[in-house]
Motif scaffolding. Structure first.
Motif, PDB file in Angstrom:
ATOM      1  N   GLY A 312      51.438  40.757  44.088  1.00 20.48           N
ATOM      2  CA  GLY A 312      50.387  41.027  44.812  1.00 20.48           C
ATOM      3  C   GLY A 312      48.820  41.196  43.682  1.00 20.48           C
ATOM      4  N   PHE A 313      49.046  41.834  42.488  1.00 20.57           N
ATOM      5  CA  PHE A 313      48.157  41.886  41.737  1.00 20.57           C
ATOM      6  C   PHE A 313      47.196  40.529  41.051  1.00 20.57           C
ATOM      7  N   ILE A 314      48.988  40.064  41.310  1.00 20.21           N
ATOM      8  CA  ILE A 314      48.168  38.151  40.760  1.00 20.21           C
ATOM      9  C   ILE A 314      48.222  37.708  42.089  1.00 20.21           C
ATOM     10  N   VAL A 315      48.186  38.127  43.054  1.00 23.66           N
ATOM     11  CA  VAL A 315      47.333  37.341  44.401  1.00 23.66           C
ATOM     12  C   VAL A 315      45.959  36.967  44.725  1.00 23.66           C
ATOM     13  N   VAL A 316      45.695  39.116  44.068  1.00 18.20           N
ATOM     14  CA  VAL A 316      44.435  39.680  43.750  1.00 18.20           C
ATOM     15  C   VAL A 316      43.499  38.739  43.240  1.00 18.20           C
ATOM     16  N   LEU A 317      43.674  39.499  42.337  1.00 21.12           N
ATOM     17  CA  LEU A 317      43.073  37.948  40.573  1.00 21.12           C
ATOM     18  C   LEU A 317      43.344  36.648  41.546  1.00 21.12           C
ATOM     19  N   ALA A 318      44.042  36.116  41.706  1.00 20.43           N
ATOM     20  CA  ALA A 318      43.647  34.961  41.726  1.00 20.43           C
ATOM     21  C   ALA A 318      42.416  34.595  43.246  1.00 20.43           C
ATOM     22  N   ALA A 319      42.723  35.405  44.747  1.00 17.62           N
ATOM     23  CA  ALA A 319      41.368  35.223  44.663  1.00 17.62           C
ATOM     24  C   ALA A 319      39.969  35.592  44.894  1.00 17.62           C
TER      25      ALA A 319
END
Length: 404
Positions: A312-319
């Motif tokens: 989820g944190f990787i998704v947040v960084l990508a977003a």
């Protein structure tokens, strides 16, 4: 391992990983076809010869990748990496089919062989990872002063240590040099005494009751539940299969599709290190189930939840691309790399644990591993199917300019 370079050289740019992830999951047609033939017909697929053919095919197509990856073709007015995508599809056919073909085959051997199988999957990326660490064709951004004395960012490219023809021989074909002893090793494992004793498989029965390797998960539980331990219940079995699919959706679908958006805003070196260190960590953590392996659904669910937090944190960084947290500071890159490595390690560890727990103590090990492979593919397919339109149709993730 070449993605940090490919994203800067091929027309798809930062969206290239999502294209490759999608085409890899389209290769599910391979295990789908095999499953239909294996489960819905009277034809018995010769497992060992089929594995040997697939290994030889994978070696040949991996060699082709080294020389044809730069070829692009105009499609509907836009250039696309058709050669790379097509070759990746062929390689993915082998890898996807391995989940429903190789894993059930391992049921003939001691459970430690299954752990060795997953360790080998990780080791296959270890050699290219180590070689790629010396590859310094990485983009570097540095501050310079221009005449107006205002700071401006410029791109500075260093020449690669390995020139292009040499890099081709050392990187992509390093997989070839692993594949050749790979199919030789399989021949020794299956057709010589070096493989050790194998469990005898029962032939297909002509009775009305389906044998274990022909039954669905529900039928297996219906037929075998009275003979199994109380922990082998409907809930436990299907929860484990769900966790397998959920874990692989993140591992093979979500993270690969958006990792470029999460890492490249920091630098190409950040992306490069995230991929390299993750591939180095994966085979190491696959050894851990030999030492410590959770047995309860609760503990495995907690570990899956922990892996999901890092994903989820990787998704947040990508977003938040092109301006993720800490982009201007060194600690931002460190956090991004650590999250990527931890997420990859947890996913690899859990995949090995789930496979071991699903077949542990079961009399129908081959069938259990077959359905484990099926749900690995289901999860991977769902993950990439969700991410592809988000990246390439709705453009929810934004790539940064080459230099800002």
């Amino acid at each position: 391992m070449e993605l940090p370079l490919l994203t800067s050289q091929l027309p798809e740019g930062w969206s290239l990983p999502s294209y490759l992830t999608a085409v890899v999951q389209l290769a599910c047609i391979g295990p789908l076809f095999y499953s239909i033939v294996h489960k819905c017909s009277n034809y018995t697929v010769p497992t060992a010869p089929t594995i040997q053919i697939l290994l030889v095919f994978c070696t040949a197509i991996t060699a082709a990748l080294a020389y044809f990856w730069p070829v692009t073709i105009s499609v509907l007015g836009n250039n696309h990496s058709v050669a790379l995508i097509g070759i990746m599809f062929g390689m993915a056919l082998v890898n996807a089919t391995s989940n429903v073909l190789f894993m059930p085959y391992m049921s003939m051997y001691h459970p430690s062989y299954l752990t060795a199988y997953f360790v080998g999957m990780g080791l296959s990326s270890l050699v290219p990872s180590i070689v790629s660490l010396v590859q310094v064709d990485m983009e570097q951004i540095r501050h310079r002063k221009i005449r107006l004395h205002s700071p401006k960012l410029h791109r500075h490219l260093r020449s690669p240590i390995l020139p292009c023809p040499v890099r081709r021989l050392h990187l992509q074909p390093s997989h070839v040099r692993l594949d050749v002893p790979g199919y030789r090793s399989f021949a020794l494992l299956h057709w010589t005494p070096l493989g050790g004793p194998k469990e005898l498989k029962s032939n297909k029965s002509s009775s009305s009751e389906l044998p274990p390797d022909e039954a669905s998960p529900l039928q297996q539980l219906t037929n075998l539940q009275p003979k199994e331990n109380k922990t082998q219940t409907y809930a436990r079995y299907f929860v484990l299969l769900f966790l397998v699919a959920f874990n692989c959706a993140q591992m093979n679908g979500i993270v690969p599709s958006i990792q470029s958006f999460a890492m490249l805003p920091y630098s190409q070196m950040t992306y490069h290190l995230a991929l390299t260190l993750s591939n180095i960590a994966s085979p190491i953590v696959c050894f851990l189930p030999l030492l410590i392996s959770p047995k309860t659904v609760f503990s495995m669910s907690m570990l899956t939840g922990l892996a999901t937090l890092f994903t989820g944190f990787i998704v947040v960084l990508a977003a938040s691309s092109p301006d993720p947290i800490g982009r201007e500071f060194w600690w931002g890159s460190v956090i991004a790399i650590v999250c990527s490595v931890v997420a990859s390690s947890l996913h690899s560890y859990l995949r090995t644990v789930f496979a071991g727990v699903l077949c542990e103590g079961a009399k129908d090990k081959e069938s259990r591993l077959f359905w484990c492979g099926v749900f690995i593919q289901i999860g991977s397919f769902i993950g990439s199917t969700i991410m592809f339109p988000l990246v390439n149709v709705y453009s929810l993730f934004t790539s940064a300019p080459a230099c800002r």
